[in-house]
Scaffold this motif. Structure first.
Motif, PDB file in Angstrom:
ATOM      1  N   ALA A   1      31.255  46.264  37.581  1.00  0.00           N
ATOM      2  CA  ALA A   1      30.109  47.221  36.528  1.00  0.00           C
ATOM      3  C   ALA A   1      30.813  48.553  37.278  1.00  0.00           C
ATOM      4  CB  ALA A   1      28.914  46.712  35.826  1.00  0.00           C
ATOM      5  N   THR A   2      30.781  48.306  38.901  1.00  0.00           N
ATOM      6  CA  THR A   2      29.801  49.394  39.384  1.00  0.00           C
ATOM      7  C   THR A   2      31.281  50.443  39.750  1.00  0.00           C
ATOM      8  OG1 THR A   2      29.789  47.507  41.509  1.00  0.00           O
ATOM      9  CG2 THR A   2      27.838  48.811  40.225  1.00  0.00           C
ATOM     10  N   ASN A   3      32.114  48.909  39.860  1.00  0.00           N
ATOM     11  CA  ASN A   3      33.318  50.273  40.514  1.00  0.00           C
ATOM     12  C   ASN A   3      34.462  50.830  39.528  1.00  0.00           C
ATOM     13  OD1 ASN A   3      33.580  48.053  42.917  1.00  0.00           O
ATOM     14  ND2 ASN A   3      35.217  46.592  42.205  1.00  0.00           N
ATOM     15  N   PHE A   4      35.674  52.059  40.822  1.00  0.00           N
ATOM     16  CA  PHE A   4      35.879  52.674  38.910  1.00  0.00           C
ATOM     17  C   PHE A   4      37.287  52.308  38.472  1.00  0.00           C
ATOM     18  CE2 PHE A   4      37.078  54.093  43.383  1.00  0.00           C
ATOM     19  CZ  PHE A   4      38.503  54.300  43.202  1.00  0.00           C
ATOM     20  N   THR A   5      37.397  51.409  38.899  1.00  0.00           N
ATOM     21  CA  THR A   5      39.226  50.512  39.167  1.00  0.00           C
ATOM     22  C   THR A   5      38.710  49.573  38.990  1.00  0.00           C
ATOM     23  OG1 THR A   5      41.512  51.117  39.425  1.00  0.00           O
ATOM     24  CG2 THR A   5      40.296  51.112  40.873  1.00  0.00           C
ATOM     25  N   THR A   6      39.654  48.347  38.858  1.00  0.00           N
ATOM     26  CA  THR A   6      40.272  46.578  39.444  1.00  0.00           C
ATOM     27  C   THR A   6      41.563  47.222  39.522  1.00  0.00           C
ATOM     28  OG1 THR A   6      39.765  46.362  36.173  1.00  0.00           O
ATOM     29  CG2 THR A   6      40.620  45.152  37.811  1.00  0.00           C
ATOM     30  N   LEU A   7      40.534  46.646  40.953  1.00  0.00           N
ATOM     31  CA  LEU A   7      42.034  46.416  41.940  1.00  0.00           C
ATOM     32  C   LEU A   7      42.706  44.671  42.078  1.00  0.00           C
ATOM     33  CD1 LEU A   7      40.060  47.082  45.141  1.00  0.00           C
ATOM     34  CD2 LEU A   7      41.936  48.489  43.895  1.00  0.00           C
ATOM     35  N   ASP A   8      44.132  45.661  41.339  1.00  0.00           N
ATOM     36  CA  ASP A   8      45.234  44.169  41.332  1.00  0.00           C
ATOM     37  C   ASP A   8      45.691  43.897  43.049  1.00  0.00           C
ATOM     38  OD1 ASP A   8      44.801  43.602  38.540  1.00  0.00           O
ATOM     39  OD2 ASP A   8      45.955  44.457  37.870  1.00  0.00           O
ATOM     40  N   TYR A   9      45.770  42.610  43.466  1.00  0.00           N
ATOM     41  CA  TYR A   9      46.531  43.016  44.178  1.00  0.00           C
ATOM     42  C   TYR A   9      46.610  40.558  44.678  1.00  0.00           C
ATOM     43  CZ  TYR A   9      42.126  40.081  45.937  1.00  0.00           C
ATOM     44  OH  TYR A   9      41.108  39.247  45.681  1.00  0.00           O
ATOM     45  N   LEU A  10      47.926  41.066  45.584  1.00  0.00           N
ATOM     46  CA  LEU A  10      48.757  39.920  46.607  1.00  0.00           C
ATOM     47  C   LEU A  10      47.764  39.855  47.663  1.00  0.00           C
ATOM     48  CD1 LEU A  10      52.510  40.370  44.651  1.00  0.00           C
ATOM     49  CD2 LEU A  10      50.661  38.889  43.962  1.00  0.00           C
ATOM     50  N   ALA A  11      47.003  38.332  47.617  1.00  0.00           N
ATOM     51  CA  ALA A  11      46.611  37.569  48.865  1.00  0.00           C
ATOM     52  C   ALA A  11      47.480  37.197  49.438  1.00  0.00           C
ATOM     53  CB  ALA A  11      45.832  36.909  48.598  1.00  0.00           C
ATOM     54  N   PHE A  12      47.938  37.984  51.052  1.00  0.00           N
ATOM     55  CA  PHE A  12      48.221  37.198  51.916  1.00  0.00           C
ATOM     56  C   PHE A  12      47.708  36.274  53.275  1.00  0.00           C
ATOM     57  CE2 PHE A  12      51.505  39.691  49.541  1.00  0.00           C
ATOM     58  CZ  PHE A  12      52.506  39.420  50.080  1.00  0.00           C
ATOM     59  N   ASP A  13      47.369  35.018  53.023  1.00  0.00           N
ATOM     60  CA  ASP A  13      46.863  34.900  54.028  1.00  0.00           C
ATOM     61  C   ASP A  13      47.373  34.687  54.978  1.00  0.00           C
ATOM     62  OD1 ASP A  13      47.931  32.558  54.824  1.00  0.00           O
ATOM     63  OD2 ASP A  13      46.985  31.219  52.777  1.00  0.00           O
ATOM     64  N   LYS A  14      46.343  34.116  56.825  1.00  0.00           N
ATOM     65  CA  LYS A  14      47.074  34.312  58.217  1.00  0.00           C
ATOM     66  C   LYS A  14      48.235  33.171  58.179  1.00  0.00           C
ATOM     67  CE  LYS A  14      47.237  35.269  62.591  1.00  0.00           C
ATOM     68  NZ  LYS A  14      49.356  36.023  62.954  1.00  0.00           N
ATOM     69  N   THR A  15      47.529  31.507  57.515  1.00  0.00           N
ATOM     70  CA  THR A  15      48.439  29.943  57.935  1.00  0.00           C
ATOM     71  C   THR A  15      49.571  30.096  57.414  1.00  0.00           C
ATOM     72  OG1 THR A  15      46.843  29.722  56.220  1.00  0.00           O
ATOM     73  CG2 THR A  15      45.590  29.784  58.615  1.00  0.00           C
ATOM     74  N   THR A  16      50.049  30.398  56.344  1.00  0.00           N
ATOM     75  CA  THR A  16      51.314  30.608  55.339  1.00  0.00           C
ATOM     76  C   THR A  16      52.107  32.116  55.349  1.00  0.00           C
ATOM     77  OG1 THR A  16      49.887  28.375  54.771  1.00  0.00           O
ATOM     78  CG2 THR A  16      52.284  29.411  54.487  1.00  0.00           C
TER      79      THR A  16
END
Length: 150
Positions: A1-16
């Motif tokens: 409700a407070t963001n001006f946009t929805t952020l789509d992303y791909l999460a890349f972790d540190k272990t794999t």
């Protein structure tokens, strides 16, 4: 409700080491030469003086190329390190990768497959949390000759 946009992303972790693929037909003005890429990302949390190392490689397929199995050969992978700005939700834009050759003889009308990843085994990648990839910017040289009409 407070963001001006929805952020789509791909999460890349540190272990794999994880990969994401995308594809596009290069514009008609593309001169079939090398390309460069910049990575648009954000860190999952604030952490100072740490970096993420991104990579990209590509392959151009033509009409009748087999698209399954191990038929394609990726071009030489290029990497770029980007330092965290120590802010959790701020946009980070990496520098440009070195020039990259697309495998498979790129040309107008070919479908180009790209593979991006976070190089977690690279000693320079020392950010402990998810690097959230928002997008990739591709830079290419154009030719002055107009393409033939379809």
């Amino acid at each position: 409700a407070t963001n001006f946009t929805t952020l789509d992303y791909l999460a890349f972790d540190k272990t794999t080491e994880e990969f994401a693929d995308f594809k596009l037909v290069m514009p008609e003005q593309y001169n079939n030469g090398t390309i460069k890429a910049k990575f648009y990302w954000k860190p999952a949390d604030a952490e100072a003086t740490v970096s993420v190392v991104w990579s990209i490689k590509a392959y151009a397929a033509t009409d009748s190329d087999l698209l399954t199995g191990a038929s394609g050969v990726w071009g030489t992978e290029q990497v770029i390190e980007d330092e965290s700005l120590n802010t959790a939700d701020d946009l980070h834009i990496s520098g440009a990768t070195p020039a990259m050759t697309i495998a498979g003889t790129p040309a107008e009308g070919k479908l180009v497959f790209f593979r991006v990843s976070r190089k977690v085994d690279n000693a320079a990648d020392d950010y402990a949390d998810d690097a959230e990839l928002l997008g990739v910017n591709i830079q290419y040289q154009e030719q002055t000759t107009v393409s033939a009409a379809w």
